[in-house]
Design a protein around this motif. Sequence first.
Motif, short mmCIF file in Angstrom:
data_model
loop_
_atom_site.label_atom_id
_atom_site.label_comp_id
_atom_site.label_asym_id
_atom_site.label_seq_id
_atom_site.Cartn_x
_atom_site.Cartn_y
_atom_site.Cartn_z
N ALA A 65 23.76 32.76 39.64
CA ALA A 65 25.25 32.52 39.40
C ALA A 65 26.00 33.84 39.33
O ALA A 65 25.56 34.66 38.34
N LEU A 66 26.58 34.42 40.04
CA LEU A 66 27.22 35.68 40.14
C LEU A 66 29.08 35.62 39.83
O LEU A 66 29.77 35.06 40.67
N GLY A 67 29.42 36.36 38.70
CA GLY A 67 30.84 36.67 38.86
C GLY A 67 31.23 37.86 37.83
O GLY A 67 30.37 38.38 37.53
N ILE A 68 32.46 37.73 37.67
CA ILE A 68 33.17 38.64 36.64
C ILE A 68 33.76 37.86 35.67
O ILE A 68 34.73 37.16 35.85
N ASP A 69 33.22 38.12 34.49
CA ASP A 69 33.57 37.16 33.27
C ASP A 69 35.08 37.91 32.62
O ASP A 69 35.41 38.99 33.15
N PRO A 70 35.83 36.88 32.19
CA PRO A 70 37.04 37.47 31.53
C PRO A 70 37.06 38.84 30.73
O PRO A 70 37.98 39.40 30.68
N HIS A 71 35.99 38.96 30.20
CA HIS A 71 35.90 40.16 29.16
C HIS A 71 35.90 41.44 29.96
O HIS A 71 36.30 42.59 29.69
N GLN A 72 35.64 41.26 31.21
CA GLN A 72 35.42 42.47 32.28
C GLN A 72 36.39 42.46 33.37
O GLN A 72 36.63 43.02 34.31
N ALA A 73 37.49 41.56 33.07
CA ALA A 73 38.46 41.31 34.35
C ALA A 73 39.18 42.76 34.44
O ALA A 73 39.66 43.00 35.75
N ASP A 74 39.42 43.57 33.59
CA ASP A 74 40.19 44.80 33.58
C ASP A 74 39.35 45.77 34.36
O ASP A 74 39.70 46.50 35.05
N SER A 75 38.00 46.04 33.87
CA SER A 75 37.43 47.05 34.06
C SER A 75 36.68 46.83 35.34
O SER A 75 36.31 47.49 36.12
N GLU A 76 36.21 45.60 35.75
CA GLU A 76 35.58 45.10 36.89
C GLU A 76 36.59 44.57 37.92
O GLU A 76 35.82 44.09 39.10
N GLY A 77 37.57 43.88 37.56
CA GLY A 77 38.37 43.21 38.32
C GLY A 77 38.55 43.80 39.84
O GLY A 77 39.09 43.16 40.86
N SER A 78 38.51 44.93 39.96
CA SER A 78 39.13 45.87 41.21
C SER A 78 37.82 45.78 42.13
O SER A 78 37.96 46.27 43.24
N ARG A 79 36.54 45.25 41.69
CA ARG A 79 35.35 45.20 42.40
C ARG A 79 35.02 43.73 43.01
O ARG A 79 33.85 43.65 43.30
N LEU A 80 36.12 43.04 43.42
CA LEU A 80 35.90 41.71 44.04
C LEU A 80 35.47 41.77 45.43
O LEU A 80 34.64 40.88 45.62
N GLU A 81 35.39 42.89 46.19
CA GLU A 81 34.72 42.87 47.40
C GLU A 81 33.29 43.25 47.19
O GLU A 81 32.35 42.48 48.01
N ASP A 82 32.88 43.96 46.29
CA ASP A 82 31.34 43.93 46.04
C ASP A 82 30.87 42.82 45.49
O ASP A 82 29.80 42.09 45.91
N LEU A 83 31.64 41.91 44.59
CA LEU A 83 30.94 40.62 44.33
C LEU A 83 31.02 39.65 45.61
O LEU A 83 30.00 38.94 45.64
N GLU A 84 32.14 39.75 46.43
CA GLU A 84 32.01 38.75 47.50
C GLU A 84 30.73 39.29 48.44
O GLU A 84 29.99 38.44 49.00
N GLU A 85 30.36 40.44 48.50
CA GLU A 85 29.20 40.66 49.42
C GLU A 85 28.07 40.37 48.68
O GLU A 85 27.08 39.71 49.27
N LEU A 86 27.75 40.53 47.41
CA LEU A 86 26.72 39.95 46.49
C LEU A 86 26.52 38.52 46.51
O LEU A 86 25.49 37.85 46.71
N LEU A 87 27.68 37.67 46.77
CA LEU A 87 27.52 36.14 46.85
C LEU A 87 26.85 35.53 47.96
O LEU A 87 26.68 34.49 48.50
#
Length: 247
Positions: A56-78
């Motif tokens: 299960a892959l995601g960006i948790d709320p703790h990292q919303a600020d530091s990783e939130g700009s990487r949603l395109e990377d997440l979409e690719e991994l999904l």
Amino acid sequence: MIDTHAHLDACADRPSALIRRARAAGIDRIVTVGTGIESCRAALELAGLHEEVFAALGIDPHQADSEGSRLEDLEELLQHERVVAVGETGLDFFHERAPRDRQRKVFEAQLELAAGLGKPVVIHTRDADRDTADVLAGFDGTVVMHCFSSPGLLATAIEREYYVSFAGNVTYPKAGDLRAAAAQVPAERILAETDSPYLAPQARRGRPNKPANVVLTLAALAEARGEDVDELGARIDANAAAAFSLP
């Protein structure tokens, strides 16, 4: 049985050893969770190496600020075939390691990804019951409430037919409210997890948690619900398979 939520990449023991011990305890499938892009990549690698492991892959709320700009990377991994859910994602107003508005924006974006991919979403929520319920109101897919510790959300979860997953903290002496909540969850919606290496059950408290310990959480849930432990284990196994479309 299935451990529906573990962080294998964060455990001190080698994943192969954890999986072997889990198998010996009757755990034949594990959903390992990514909480940021590098963590997601590690989860995917483990899922590719071990047939018992899914991601299960995601960006948790703790990292919303530091990783939130990487949603395109997440979409690719999904897109990977071993991915069974989006998350964990959600809101955490207790630790508040990212601004609330940023948490909400990244949460909403991941719900859109889950909807577009037709995958369930795994929810982390703490001290954010009302906001979490409001954001999820617009999501029509499958919802798994991970490490359930928000009794105030129980009625909403039941009404909306969310899956409710309990971790080792349901075994703690002062967690009577969680055991009461577990007793109310419909049979077809209850799940169990370890959240390894965190939240070891009372009998292992103070030590790193492991997927094999999900059987201890199961025993506590069966006692709280007044059910046979084997029958509840079989029901949870079927629920997890349905929630995550597992073989």
